[in-house]
Design a protein around this motif. Structure first.
Motif, PDB file in Angstrom:
ATOM      1  N   ASN A 190      -6.358  30.762  -6.089  1.00  0.00           N
ATOM      2  CA  ASN A 190      -5.438  29.622  -6.069  1.00  0.00           C
ATOM      3  C   ASN A 190      -5.942  28.570  -5.099  1.00  0.00           C
ATOM      4  O   ASN A 190      -6.353  28.874  -3.999  1.00  0.00           O
ATOM      5  CB  ASN A 190      -4.044  30.086  -5.655  1.00  0.00           C
ATOM      6  CG  ASN A 190      -3.400  30.884  -6.777  1.00  0.00           C
ATOM      7  OD1 ASN A 190      -3.119  30.341  -7.843  1.00  0.00           O
ATOM      8  ND2 ASN A 190      -3.202  32.166  -6.554  1.00  0.00           N
ATOM      9  N   LYS A 191      -5.907  27.332  -5.534  1.00  0.00           N
ATOM     10  CA  LYS A 191      -6.386  26.237  -4.684  1.00  0.00           C
ATOM     11  C   LYS A 191      -5.458  25.061  -4.870  1.00  0.00           C
ATOM     12  O   LYS A 191      -4.896  24.867  -5.935  1.00  0.00           O
ATOM     13  CB  LYS A 191      -7.788  25.802  -5.129  1.00  0.00           C
ATOM     14  CG  LYS A 191      -8.882  26.666  -4.626  1.00  0.00           C
ATOM     15  CD  LYS A 191     -10.224  25.997  -4.854  1.00  0.00           C
ATOM     16  CE  LYS A 191     -11.339  26.825  -4.248  1.00  0.00           C
ATOM     17  NZ  LYS A 191     -12.634  26.182  -4.427  1.00  0.00           N
ATOM     18  N   LYS A 192      -5.360  24.282  -3.806  1.00  0.00           N
ATOM     19  CA  LYS A 192      -4.593  23.052  -3.940  1.00  0.00           C
ATOM     20  C   LYS A 192      -5.564  21.949  -4.309  1.00  0.00           C
ATOM     21  O   LYS A 192      -6.490  21.651  -3.584  1.00  0.00           O
ATOM     22  CB  LYS A 192      -3.899  22.732  -2.615  1.00  0.00           C
ATOM     23  CG  LYS A 192      -2.490  22.281  -2.882  1.00  0.00           C
ATOM     24  CD  LYS A 192      -1.667  22.014  -1.665  1.00  0.00           C
ATOM     25  CE  LYS A 192      -0.652  20.931  -1.980  1.00  0.00           C
ATOM     26  NZ  LYS A 192       0.035  21.091  -3.249  1.00  0.00           N
ATOM     27  N   THR A 224     -24.346  18.849  -8.233  1.00  0.00           N
ATOM     28  CA  THR A 224     -23.816  20.157  -7.841  1.00  0.00           C
ATOM     29  C   THR A 224     -22.730  19.964  -6.792  1.00  0.00           C
ATOM     30  O   THR A 224     -22.921  19.239  -5.826  1.00  0.00           O
ATOM     31  CB  THR A 224     -24.929  21.038  -7.248  1.00  0.00           C
ATOM     32  OG1 THR A 224     -25.526  20.334  -6.153  1.00  0.00           O
ATOM     33  CG2 THR A 224     -26.010  21.339  -8.274  1.00  0.00           C
ATOM     34  N   GLY A 225     -21.573  20.576  -7.016  1.00  0.00           N
ATOM     35  CA  GLY A 225     -20.475  20.461  -6.054  1.00  0.00           C
ATOM     36  C   GLY A 225     -19.609  19.225  -6.240  1.00  0.00           C
ATOM     37  O   GLY A 225     -18.795  18.890  -5.389  1.00  0.00           O
ATOM     38  N   SER A 226     -19.751  18.557  -7.402  1.00  0.00           N
ATOM     39  CA  SER A 226     -18.949  17.351  -7.613  1.00  0.00           C
ATOM     40  C   SER A 226     -17.559  17.674  -8.153  1.00  0.00           C
ATOM     41  O   SER A 226     -16.728  16.787  -8.308  1.00  0.00           O
ATOM     42  CB  SER A 226     -19.674  16.400  -8.565  1.00  0.00           C
ATOM     43  OG  SER A 226     -19.974  17.046  -9.783  1.00  0.00           O
ATOM     44  N   GLY A 227     -17.305  18.946  -8.438  1.00  0.00           N
ATOM     45  CA  GLY A 227     -15.963  19.333  -8.875  1.00  0.00           C
ATOM     46  C   GLY A 227     -15.805  19.410 -10.384  1.00  0.00           C
ATOM     47  O   GLY A 227     -14.711  19.230 -10.913  1.00  0.00           O
ATOM     48  N   LYS A 228     -16.891  19.738 -11.086  1.00  0.00           N
ATOM     49  CA  LYS A 228     -16.812  19.809 -12.542  1.00  0.00           C
ATOM     50  C   LYS A 228     -15.807  20.870 -12.986  1.00  0.00           C
ATOM     51  O   LYS A 228     -15.033  20.653 -13.910  1.00  0.00           O
ATOM     52  CB  LYS A 228     -18.195  20.098 -13.133  1.00  0.00           C
ATOM     53  CG  LYS A 228     -19.183  18.953 -12.932  1.00  0.00           C
ATOM     54  CD  LYS A 228     -20.490  19.170 -13.656  1.00  0.00           C
ATOM     55  CE  LYS A 228     -21.361  20.264 -13.052  1.00  0.00           C
ATOM     56  NZ  LYS A 228     -21.796  20.012 -11.657  1.00  0.00           N
ATOM     57  N   THR A 229     -15.828  22.024 -12.291  1.00  0.00           N
ATOM     58  CA  THR A 229     -14.921  23.100 -12.682  1.00  0.00           C
ATOM     59  C   THR A 229     -13.461  22.656 -12.590  1.00  0.00           C
ATOM     60  O   THR A 229     -12.645  22.988 -13.451  1.00  0.00           O
ATOM     61  CB  THR A 229     -15.140  24.327 -11.780  1.00  0.00           C
ATOM     62  OG1 THR A 229     -16.543  24.553 -11.680  1.00  0.00           O
ATOM     63  CG2 THR A 229     -14.481  25.555 -12.355  1.00  0.00           C
ATOM     64  N   GLU A 230     -13.152  21.890 -11.556  1.00  0.00           N
ATOM     65  CA  GLU A 230     -11.774  21.413 -11.404  1.00  0.00           C
ATOM     66  C   GLU A 230     -11.406  20.470 -12.550  1.00  0.00           C
ATOM     67  O   GLU A 230     -10.273  20.470 -13.034  1.00  0.00           O
ATOM     68  CB  GLU A 230     -11.592  20.702 -10.061  1.00  0.00           C
ATOM     69  CG  GLU A 230     -12.011  21.523  -8.834  1.00  0.00           C
ATOM     70  CD  GLU A 230     -11.257  22.835  -8.706  1.00  0.00           C
ATOM     71  OE1 GLU A 230     -10.213  22.985  -9.373  1.00  0.00           O
ATOM     72  OE2 GLU A 230     -11.734  23.713  -7.959  1.00  0.00           O
ATOM     73  N   ILE A 231     -12.372  19.693 -12.991  1.00  0.00           N
ATOM     74  CA  ILE A 231     -12.112  18.780 -14.110  1.00  0.00           C
ATOM     75  C   ILE A 231     -11.895  19.578 -15.406  1.00  0.00           C
ATOM     76  O   ILE A 231     -11.001  19.268 -16.191  1.00  0.00           O
ATOM     77  CB  ILE A 231     -13.266  17.767 -14.277  1.00  0.00           C
ATOM     78  CG1 ILE A 231     -13.338  16.890 -13.023  1.00  0.00           C
ATOM     79  CG2 ILE A 231     -13.072  16.898 -15.511  1.00  0.00           C
ATOM     80  CD1 ILE A 231     -14.536  15.961 -12.981  1.00  0.00           C
ATOM     81  N   LEU A 551     -22.484  28.974  -9.142  1.00  0.00           N
ATOM     82  CA  LEU A 551     -21.667  29.683  -8.161  1.00  0.00           C
ATOM     83  C   LEU A 551     -21.277  28.766  -7.000  1.00  0.00           C
ATOM     84  O   LEU A 551     -22.004  27.866  -6.623  1.00  0.00           O
ATOM     85  CB  LEU A 551     -22.424  30.901  -7.635  1.00  0.00           C
ATOM     86  CG  LEU A 551     -22.711  31.942  -8.713  1.00  0.00           C
ATOM     87  CD1 LEU A 551     -23.684  32.993  -8.200  1.00  0.00           C
ATOM     88  CD2 LEU A 551     -21.422  32.611  -9.177  1.00  0.00           C
ATOM     89  N   ASP A 552     -20.098  29.036  -6.438  1.00  0.00           N
ATOM     90  CA  ASP A 552     -19.534  28.174  -5.410  1.00  0.00           C
ATOM     91  C   ASP A 552     -19.085  29.009  -4.212  1.00  0.00           C
ATOM     92  O   ASP A 552     -18.040  29.649  -4.250  1.00  0.00           O
ATOM     93  CB  ASP A 552     -18.341  27.411  -6.032  1.00  0.00           C
ATOM     94  CG  ASP A 552     -17.680  26.469  -5.035  1.00  0.00           C
ATOM     95  OD1 ASP A 552     -18.405  25.779  -4.293  1.00  0.00           O
ATOM     96  OD2 ASP A 552     -16.433  26.441  -4.990  1.00  0.00           O
ATOM     97  N   PHE A 553     -19.896  29.038  -3.159  1.00  0.00           N
ATOM     98  CA  PHE A 553     -19.535  29.762  -1.936  1.00  0.00           C
ATOM     99  C   PHE A 553     -19.669  28.777  -0.776  1.00  0.00           C
ATOM    100  O   PHE A 553     -20.774  28.323  -0.469  1.00  0.00           O
ATOM    101  CB  PHE A 553     -20.474  30.952  -1.711  1.00  0.00           C
ATOM    102  CG  PHE A 553     -20.477  31.936  -2.843  1.00  0.00           C
ATOM    103  CD1 PHE A 553     -19.388  32.774  -3.068  1.00  0.00           C
ATOM    104  CD2 PHE A 553     -21.562  32.018  -3.700  1.00  0.00           C
ATOM    105  CE1 PHE A 553     -19.393  33.680  -4.122  1.00  0.00           C
ATOM    106  CE2 PHE A 553     -21.571  32.926  -4.756  1.00  0.00           C
ATOM    107  CZ  PHE A 553     -20.481  33.748  -4.960  1.00  0.00           C
TER     108      PHE A 553
END
Ligand code: ADP
Ligand code: ZN
Ligand code: ZN
Length: 740
Positions: A190-192, A224-231, A551-553
């Motif tokens: 869960n993320k805000k 990388t890390g631009s937030g594609k998954t959130e989109i 992967l995102d760590f």
């Protein structure tokens, strides 16, 4: 009424069957049927319905239907027909990838026996010790448990429980057991999230397309890390709100747990996973539920593109450049990215191809206005691009007088530093096993697989040599060279196991885990290692391309690439592109959180433009170099290709047949050229010799590839097909990803 039935055999012929009265209502095009075929029963698919038949011989009847509800709608049927035509595959075989033979909506989970104690005072057991043990245990847990779970207490728990039941001491019940579907996801993450202005803009373009219900392909190029998954998640939310369904394709099983964890936090039970590590029962159960419309989102590998979802609104292809999207081993040799575009077109769905390193094809299509381009140029939040250091391993060897060492001084120093700061490290090396070759020091001969033109790799655990193509394994190591009989033979090169060994010696107190195809045989292990790494219980994660992307760590501040040159010199037109993408992606795992990250790339070819651009993270520069080169040599994305391979066990027969095939290729249409015939780089695989001829059609003359396809048909089909002797086969590969 008669039905034309097609079978999963390499023939385009269809067969006529009578439709029995009771099935008249249900038999229609696209329905799977069971019928007598020769002297056995076979599964086929109905491809036509006729009132009468011209066939004079004896006509058999359809015996039964495979599914108890229609699974193919018109859209999926169109997709099967396209697959069959575009990839030159008989309908019956094309249908089988969409409707795998071992899946059916009739599937029912197996029943299992459950048991619960009925409490009695002083039950009598006399000498039946096992019964007493089981009974006492059941009294203590006092709930319904599966009989199978008692196996730890007693080897024959079923018969013991039955005996207890006849004594009236327990109660038995049969219940279906649903397969465990949870094992390949992290716990929900869960993320805000509040999308940034740029992210929102990107999202809006996609949601507008969905609102318009028109096919619209996007290339989402986000660093990388631009937030594609959130989109992806927000786009999926939009689709679900409109009562549409979503497919998310991932190229690599190791990416599934984390992304699935994010999706499950957002959409709970509406999400299903589809990948190769599912057990057969989990696969059958998931598929049946997809057919029933239970799931809204399917996350999975290549074949998930065929998930029989209704009302499909959105398809996302993550890391769209990955060659694992191409099915290379069996027909139809489809590319899931192209299938995604075609399926989107048929369903009027929005298709999003996404990556930090797009394929040359998609990059080209974007330049030529075929795709809508969305470019995210910044990492989310405070995260900055990592700092990249290149180590010239030639110089390193000279300065240290250590040749062929695994770690440079700089890399060791940085690892030590991160361990002290309790920050995490990812080390990337794209070779599994211990040592990739066993070589003779006198004549240079390398130990090869008996069946393939591939060097055997030495594996430390179990001490065996293995072919990474056919898995042929040799448990005794040769003591002398096969070729010159010299005893002076030696393991050489470096695989992940060797890196791991040396790492453990250098950093004895660090917690180190390895992820590659050997250590990740089961999906559970992948999930476990990645979950532990995300909880910072592992210091160093070492792996192959499995861990290079996606992967995102956020606590990883060092990425080390042991050998940046791996694959660079393969004689394939995509070799450079692949290496660039791997380094750029691997570097992208570093510094994704608050603390800035570093990357150390070790290379013996620091002058090479691929290595230089990749380590400068200069994508545009490399893509321009690469596109120039492809254009000069008329390779994709500037051309269409059709690769014709003849394979067979008899070498001279293969040579003869390819030369016969070559004879048919005489007057090439304008803009079409021919490569070969020649042996493939991997001349022999699984005992089959391989030779190929490749047609290349320049897009300036053949905009959509129709000319080269028509030409191919004219040399093969219109010429009465190609009659090949014995066990020879023609393999047709449309738009191959590699010519090796
Ligand atoms: P990509 O897939 O483009 O590499 P991710 O989607 O993994 O990037 O995003 C990188 C990190 O930043 C993730 O941890 C993600 O949760 C976080 N992140 C991205 N956008 C936001 C946002 N708008 N709000 C909060 N966190 C975000
Ligand atoms: Zn030798
Ligand atoms: Zn082999």
């Amino acid at each position: 009424m008669f039905a034309d039935v097609s079978f999963p055999i390499s023939s385009y012929q269809t067969f006529s069957y009578k439709v029995p009265k009771v099935l008249k209502e249900q038999v229609e095009i696209g329905v799977r049927v069971k019928v007598p075929f020769g002297n056995r029963k076979a599964q086929g698919i109905v491809v036509g319905i006729q009132k009468t038949t011209e066939f004079k011989g004896k006509i058999s009847e359809i015996e039964s239907l495979i599914d108890n509800q229609p699974v193919l709608n018109e859209n999926l049927w169109s997709l099967i027909k396209w697959l069959s035509e575009y990839y030159y595959t008989p309908l019956g075989i094309a249908a089988k990838v969409v409707l795998p033979a071992n899946l059916s909506t009739k599937y029912k989970p197996k029943n299992q026996l459950f048991v619960k104690a009925i409490s009695k005072e002083n039950p009598l057991f006399k000498r039946a010790k096992a019964q007493k043990a089981v009974y006492d245990y059941l009294v203590s847990v006092n709930e319904l448990v599966s009989v199978q779970s008692l196996n730890a207490l007693s080897s024959n728990s079923t018969s013991i429980c039955k005996k207890l039941a006849t004594k009236g001491l327990v109660y038995l019940e049969e219940k279906p057991i649903k397969p465990d579907l949870t094992r390949l996801a992290f716990n929900p993450i869960n993320k805000k999230i509040r999308l940034t202005k740029h992210q929102n803009k990107a999202l809006e373009k996609m949601t507008n397309a969905m609102d318009n219900n028109s096919f619209k392909p996007f290339l989402l190029h986000g660093v990388t890390g631009s937030g594609k998954t959130e989109i992806y998640i927000e786009a999926a939310r939009h689709a679900i709100k409109q009562n549409k369904t979503v497919i998310l394709l991932l190229p690599e099983i190791a990416l599934t747990p984390q992304i699935a964890g994010r999706f499950q936090a957002a959409f709970g039970q509406d999400v299903a996973l589809w990948h190769s590590k599912l057990s057969q029962s989990a696969r059958a159960w998931t598929w049946k539920q997809i057919c029933e419309g239970i799931f809204k989102v399917i996350i999975g590998a290549r074949s998930a593109i065929f998930a029989p979802l209704k009302n499909l609104g959105l398809i996302i292809v993550d890391e769209e450049q990955e060659s694992s999207y191409k099915q290379e081993s069996i027909d139809p040799r489809y590319h899931a990215r192209d299938v995604a575009l075609m399926r989107g077109k048929i369903h009027n769905a929005t298709v999003v191809l996404a990556s930090a390193t797009p394929s040359m094809e998609s990059y080209y299509n974007q330049i030529h206005g075929k795709f809508n381009y969305i470019h995210l140029t910044e990492r989310f939040g405070q995260a900055k691009y990592p700092q990249v250091h290149v180590v010239d391993m030639m110089k390193e060897s000279e300065e240290t007088d250590i040749y062929g060492g695994i770690f440079s001084r700089l890399l060791l120093d940085r690892i030590q530093d991160r361990l002290e700061k309790k920050e995490q490290i990812i080390l990337f090396h794209n070779r599994r096993g211990f040592a990739p070759v066993l070589r003779c020091n006198d004549c240079g001969e390398v130990s090869m697989c008996l069946h393939c033109q591939i060097a055997l790799t030495y594996h430390r655990d179990g001490k065996y040599l293995q072919c990474h193509f056919c898995n042929h394994t040799q448990h005794t190591l040769p003591s002398k060279c096969d070729h010159c009989q010299s005893f002076n033979i030696q393991l050489s090169g470096t695989g992940t196991q060797k890196v791991e060994d040396e790492l453990k010696v250098k950093f004895p107190n660090a917690v180190i885990e390895r992820l590659d195809a050997d250590s990740a045989k089961s999906g559970v292990n992948i999930t476990k290692v990645l979950q532990e790494f995300s909880e910072a219980r592992i210091n160093i994660l070492l792996g192959t391309q499995m861990i290079a992307k996606g992967l995102d760590f956020d606590n990883v501040t060092l990425v080390g690439i042991i050998n940046g040159d791996t694959g660079l010199y393969l004689p394939d037109f995509r070799a450079g592109e692949r290496v660039f993408q791997l380094i750029y992606q691997a570097a992208g795992r570093s510094g994704r959180g608050r603390i800035p990250g570093q990357v150390v790339v070790q290379s013996y070819s620091t002058d090479n433009s691929v290595i230089q651009c990749a380590t400068q993270l200069d994508l545009k520069k490399y893509y321009n170099i690469c596109l120039d080169e492809r254009q000069r040599l008329n390779y994709p994305p500037f051309s269409w290709m059709i690769r014709m391979e003849i394979r067979g066990k008899n070498k001279s027969a293969v040579e003869q047949s390819i030369s016969d095939l070559n004879q048919r290729i005489k007057k090439l249409p304008k803009g079409v050229e021919k490569l070969g015939p020649a042996y493939c780089y991997r001349k022999k695989l699984r005992d089959y010799y391989r030779m190929q001829v490749v047609l290349k059609a320049n897009k300036e003359f053949d905009q959509n590839g129709s000319k080269v396809h028509a030409y191919y048909k004219s040399i093969i089909a219109n010429n009465g097909g190609l009659k090949l002797p014995g066990n020879l086969r023609l393999v047709v590969d449309v738009n191959p990803v590699s010519l090796l």
